[in-house]
Design a protein around this motif. Structure first.
Motif, PDB file in Angstrom:
ATOM      1  N   GLU A 131      -9.759 117.690 132.736  1.00 56.85           N
ATOM      2  CA  GLU A 131      -8.629 117.628 131.809  1.00 56.85           C
ATOM      3  C   GLU A 131      -8.231 119.002 131.297  1.00 56.85           C
ATOM      4  O   GLU A 131      -9.079 119.851 131.020  1.00 56.85           O
ATOM      5  N   THR A 133     -16.798 114.537 131.670  1.00 57.10           N
ATOM      6  CA  THR A 133     -15.533 115.259 131.494  1.00 57.10           C
ATOM      7  C   THR A 133     -15.768 116.752 131.680  1.00 57.10           C
ATOM      8  O   THR A 133     -16.803 117.291 131.292  1.00 57.10           O
ATOM      9  N   THR A 158     -16.004 111.565 137.202  1.00 59.42           N
ATOM     10  CA  THR A 158     -15.678 112.779 136.453  1.00 59.42           C
ATOM     11  C   THR A 158     -14.168 112.891 136.257  1.00 59.42           C
ATOM     12  O   THR A 158     -13.392 112.695 137.202  1.00 59.42           O
ATOM     13  N   ALA A 201     -10.608 109.572 127.945  1.00 57.37           N
ATOM     14  CA  ALA A 201     -11.725 110.030 128.770  1.00 57.37           C
ATOM     15  C   ALA A 201     -13.057 109.779 128.071  1.00 57.37           C
ATOM     16  O   ALA A 201     -14.036 109.350 128.687  1.00 57.37           O
ATOM     17  N   ARG A 253     -13.338 120.268 131.160  1.00 54.41           N
ATOM     18  CA  ARG A 253     -12.060 120.852 130.779  1.00 54.41           C
ATOM     19  C   ARG A 253     -11.782 122.100 131.607  1.00 54.41           C
ATOM     20  O   ARG A 253     -12.699 122.854 131.915  1.00 54.41           O
TER      21      ARG A 253
END
Length: 407
Positions: free
Chosen positions: A130, A149, A127, A142, A151
């Protein structure tokens, strides 16, 4: 099938043209200095990433010329074949010392460096966390790594901690962020991010393209600015085409990290090395950036002067102490028109529009260089005052005088 592809491209092109988002090249005739000739007309440019004013430094050019005579132009092969010269090795050693890390590894571009790092460090069971305003190269890296991913809200370590708590796994976890965000010029809260990453067993990677050479007493960038070392930021990516005035990129870190990238990063293994003459030029630039601290001091003074000037004419002072100083105008048409009118006065300041920035945050993106003078900054402020005062608050003209648009 080719007809389908062309029709789709035409539809997309018509869409961006209709929305006022069309981009055009500008042609620079001469070196990268504040006073330029662009598209055949003289301008005072406030749009370069040449933060320390080294792109046209004669000592950097002389180093490139010497490298050209010594090594020729093309590298001729990948680093791991026989394209890795003494110039490359010396530059990697200098960058490792400059960043305070055991080793550094050169890449052809920052985009390739970010792709190479993420493809090497994470896979589909891992994982990446970001910042939602990360540079496109980090976002794409990514995605292409095939990992999960998540955020987190921009520059929000509390939200990052929540994301890390939600995603408890036994696989690798990597937090990635810009050091200086390229469109807003603000700094990531690296001490808090580093603490949060360590607390939850994640590594922190910083893309410091816009911070290295500029921030910190000795130019150590965002990490230097906050006094952080390799234990805090295990993976540091930097570019050579901004403060160092040349081209290319590097990743600095531990022996294990750099050797892992050397063996496994596809964007390193399967590409021709940067020309040795470029490595020689970058080596000279790193030396100048290290010695000539006045460049950072002058740049900091210009940033403060610009901020005070913007406040004087009723505009908000941009956040952060980086050379990236945006003026957010909101409406795309207003930003485009303002840039066009500044150009009529001989000032080149780009309008940045969606999708580069979110809808409703179109802006003038001012960047400063150590080669700018106080008088040039004062001229910019005075011209901005005149131009914006003559524009209606919600200007929506997507076709400014002359029909030209900016980035």
């Amino acid at each position: 099938m080719n007809g389908w592809i062309e029709a789709r491209l035409r539809e997309r092109l018509d869409h961006v043209r209709a929305r006022g988002l069309w981009r055009r090249h500008r042609t620079l005739n001469g070196p990268q200095t504040p006073e330029q000739v662009v598209d055949g007309r003289p301008v005072l440019a406030f749009c370069s990433n040449d933060y320390l004013g080294l792109a046209a430094d004669p000592r950097v050019a002389a180093a490139a010329s010497d490298g050209l005579g010594r090594y020729g132009l093309g590298a001729g092969a990948a680093h791991l074949v026989n394209g890795h010269t003494r110039a490359h090795a010396a530059l990697e050693e200098a960058l490792a010392a400059f960043t305070g890390r055991p080793r550094a590894l050169l890449f052809s571009t920052g985009y390739m460096a970010n792709l190479g790092v993420l493809q090497t460090l994470v896979g589909r069971h891992d994982t990446v966390f970001e910042d939602r305003l990360n540079h496109a190269s980090l976002i794409d890296a990514a995605r292409l790594a095939g990992c999960r991913t998540r955020r987190y809200r921009h520059a929000d370590p509390v939200h990052l901690a929540r994301r890390l708590r939600e995603q408890r796994t036994e696989t690798a976890r990597l937090v990635i962020t810009d050091g200086v965000f390229s469109m807003d010029g603000d700094l990531a809260p690296l001490p808090e991010l580093a603490h949060t990453a360590r607390r939850y067993g994640a590594w922190l990677m910083v893309d410091d393209a816009h911070g290295l050479g500029v921030l910190g007493r000795h130019g150590g960038g965002s990490c230097g600015h906050f006094g952080l070392g390799m234990d805090d930021v295990p993976v540091l990516m930097g570019t050579l085409g901004k403060a160092f005035g040349t081209a290319g990129a590097f990743v600095a870190g531990s022996e294990t990290l750099v050797e892992g990238l050397t063996q496994f990063a596809r964007t390193y293994v399967y590409t021709t090395a940067m020309p040795a003459t470029l490595a020689a030029a970058a080596l000279a630039a790193v030396g100048i950036a290290t010695r000539e601290t006045w460049r950072r001091e002058h740049l900091a003074a210009l940033i403060a002067r610009l901020g005070a000037g913007l406040e004087r004419i009723g505009l908000s002072r941009p956040p952060g102490a980086s050379p990236i100083q945006p003026i957010v105008l909101g409406d795309t048409g207003r930003a485009i028109a303002a840039a066009a009118r500044l150009l009529e006065h001989g000032l080149l300041v780009p309008a940045i529009r969606p999708p580069t920035v979110p809808e409703g945050t179109a802006r003038l993106r001012i960047t400063l260089s150590a080669r700018h003078t106080e008088a040039q900054v004062d001229r910019l402020v005075e011209t901005l005052d005149r131009v914006l005062a003559r524009m209606p608050p919600e200007h929506t003209d997507l076709n400014p005088p002359g029909g030209r648009t900016t980035r």
